[in-house]
Design a protein around this motif. Structure first.
Motif, PDB file in Angstrom:
ATOM      1  N   GLN A 107       0.839  -1.242   0.095  1.00  0.00           N
ATOM      2  CA  GLN A 107      -0.007  -0.151  -0.007  1.00  0.00           C
ATOM      3  C   GLN A 107       1.026   1.147   0.153  1.00  0.00           C
ATOM      4  OE1 GLN A 107      -2.029  -1.197   3.506  1.00  0.00           O
ATOM      5  NE2 GLN A 107      -4.014  -1.204   2.584  1.00  0.00           N
ATOM      6  N   SER A 140     -10.524   6.994 -11.736  1.00  0.00           N
ATOM      7  CA  SER A 140     -10.315   5.678 -11.203  1.00  0.00           C
ATOM      8  C   SER A 140      -8.861   5.426 -11.478  1.00  0.00           C
ATOM      9  CB  SER A 140     -11.173   4.808 -12.278  1.00  0.00           C
ATOM     10  OG  SER A 140     -10.726   5.004 -13.462  1.00  0.00           O
ATOM     11  N   HIS A 145      -7.539   8.212  -8.625  1.00  0.00           N
ATOM     12  CA  HIS A 145      -8.336   7.770  -7.445  1.00  0.00           C
ATOM     13  C   HIS A 145      -7.599   8.431  -5.909  1.00  0.00           C
ATOM     14  CE1 HIS A 145      -5.067   5.097  -6.289  1.00  0.00           C
ATOM     15  NE2 HIS A 145      -5.782   4.329  -5.152  1.00  0.00           N
ATOM     16  N   PHE A 169     -16.627   2.094  -8.101  1.00  0.00           N
ATOM     17  CA  PHE A 169     -15.275   2.282  -7.650  1.00  0.00           C
ATOM     18  C   PHE A 169     -15.277   3.658  -7.076  1.00  0.00           C
ATOM     19  CE2 PHE A 169     -10.573   3.219  -8.258  1.00  0.00           C
ATOM     20  CZ  PHE A 169     -10.363   2.911  -7.156  1.00  0.00           C
ATOM     21  N   LEU A 173     -14.902   5.956  -3.493  1.00  0.00           N
ATOM     22  CA  LEU A 173     -14.114   6.892  -2.974  1.00  0.00           C
ATOM     23  C   LEU A 173     -14.250   8.287  -2.564  1.00  0.00           C
ATOM     24  CD1 LEU A 173     -11.396   6.446  -6.253  1.00  0.00           C
ATOM     25  CD2 LEU A 173     -11.110   5.468  -3.938  1.00  0.00           C
ATOM     26  N   LYS A 262      -6.816   6.010   1.311  1.00  0.00           N
ATOM     27  CA  LYS A 262      -6.398   4.602   1.055  1.00  0.00           C
ATOM     28  C   LYS A 262      -5.961   4.248  -0.393  1.00  0.00           C
ATOM     29  CE  LYS A 262      -8.131  -0.089   2.158  1.00  0.00           C
ATOM     30  NZ  LYS A 262      -9.254  -0.812   2.803  1.00  0.00           N
ATOM     31  N   HIS A 264      -5.840   1.815  -3.497  1.00  0.00           N
ATOM     32  CA  HIS A 264      -6.427   0.918  -4.158  1.00  0.00           C
ATOM     33  C   HIS A 264      -5.426  -0.049  -4.753  1.00  0.00           C
ATOM     34  CE1 HIS A 264      -9.688  -1.887  -5.450  1.00  0.00           C
ATOM     35  NE2 HIS A 264      -9.093  -1.713  -6.576  1.00  0.00           N
ATOM     36  N   GLN A 266      -5.290  -2.806  -7.505  1.00  0.00           N
ATOM     37  CA  GLN A 266      -5.766  -3.796  -8.424  1.00  0.00           C
ATOM     38  C   GLN A 266      -5.088  -4.854  -8.494  1.00  0.00           C
ATOM     39  OE1 GLN A 266      -7.546  -2.283 -12.343  1.00  0.00           O
ATOM     40  NE2 GLN A 266      -6.233  -3.938 -13.239  1.00  0.00           N
ATOM     41  N   GLY A 288      -6.770   2.194  -9.711  1.00  0.00           N
ATOM     42  CA  GLY A 288      -5.911   2.567  -8.675  1.00  0.00           C
ATOM     43  C   GLY A 288      -4.659   2.192  -9.181  1.00  0.00           C
TER      44      GLY A 288
END
Length: 295
Positions: A107, A140, A145, A169, A173, A262, A264, A266, A288
């Motif tokens: 992350q 996205s 994002h 999605f 967000l 946060k 994301h 994929q 993401g």
């Protein structure tokens, strides 16, 4: 051609740190560099190791690098001459921050380049404030994002354009209005916009100019917008390139720890499958980020 090779590791300069990479992010700039379409990296830089952002553990610090110590978990932006797709990478200490405590390495690696691109576009360049309305094209993707979440974190109203498969999605967000560009023209919905954050360019940008209020801002990561048109409409328009900033990255990390941002993910790929990971991003329509993992 992108392939895995063993190379001798160079040590850090005086104000650099050597990081044992645990994860590295894959970004569109990586395949632009590989194809020779990124002006800052020429053929004389070959062989070139891609990768502009990583997370990992500090192994060695340069003689004048005092912000971190061996053993620290960090994340940051690798210099433009690359090196992130590797087991170890050298970074300027000013482009690095302590890794957010609430995130894992995958992350954290997803954030630096895309997160700071979004942050600087919205706030440093776009001067977005609470109560204003921003239209984010490409909400996205990796930068998009993060941009949605950052804009909501400061209290802005967010509209975004995405493809049909990413509508839910984008809503997740926090976007206030999500426009499926395959089903509806965004100018039918977006009016009196304070800022357009353009991550798409081309026809999408051309259709966005007239949506801005007098004094509005059109900010892009892509080609330079027309200054003649901006003056005629009474708005500000600019293109920018992200500038690594460890203090700013630390602020983004605090937002992540506060639950306001946060990443994301994929997909993840092992380092040995970097070519496949890069191809997946190059195909487009990523939600993401895609991240490489190192043992």
């Amino acid at each position: 051609m992108l392939r895995v090779e063993k190379l001798e590791q160079s040590g850090p300069d005086a104000r650099q740190i050597l990081v044992r990479v645990r994860a590295a992010s894959v970004n569109p700039v990586d395949f632009k560099i590989r194809s020779g379409k990124y002006p800052s990296v020429k053929g004389d830089r070959l062989p070139y190791t891609p990768g502009r952002d990583v997370s990992g553990i500090v192994e060695t610090c340069g003689a004048q690098a005092t912000r971190f110590r061996p053993g620290d978990a960090v994340f940051g932006i690798v210099p433009v001459f690359g090196g992130g797709y590797a087991e170890r990478a050298v970074l300027d200490e000013r482009a690095v921050a302590d890794m957010p405590v609430g995130l894992d390495h995958v992350q954290a690696a997803a954030i630096p380049l895309a997160g700071q691109t979004a942050y600087q576009g919205l706030f440093r360049r776009g001067k977005l404030r609470a109560g204003e309305t921003v239209l984010i094209h490409g909400g996205s993707g990796g930068v998009g994002h993060f941009a949605i979440q950052l804009a909501k974190a400061v209290g802005a109203r967010v509209l975004t354009t995405v493809s049909t498969e990413h509508v839910d999605f984008a809503r997740s967000l926090g976007a206030d209005i999500v426009i499926d560009y395959k089903a509806q023209r965004f100018e039918e919905v977006a009016k009196d916009i304070d800022m357009v954050f353009d991550l798409i360019d081309g026809e999408t940008r051309e259709r966005s100019w007239e949506l801005l209020k007098k004094g509005g801002r059109l900010i892009s990561t892509l080609t330079e917008p027309s200054q003649d048109r901006a003056r005629a409409l009474g708005i500000t328009a600019m293109r920018y390139t992200v500038e690594p900033d460890g203090e700013e990255l630390a602020e983004i990390g605090r937002l992540a720890d506060a639950g306001k941002l946060k990443p994301h993910i994929q997909a993840t790929f092992p380092l040995e499958q970097a070519a496949e990971a890069l191809a997946s991003v190059e195909r487009g329509h990523t939600a993401g980020k895609v991240v490489l993992t190192c043992a």
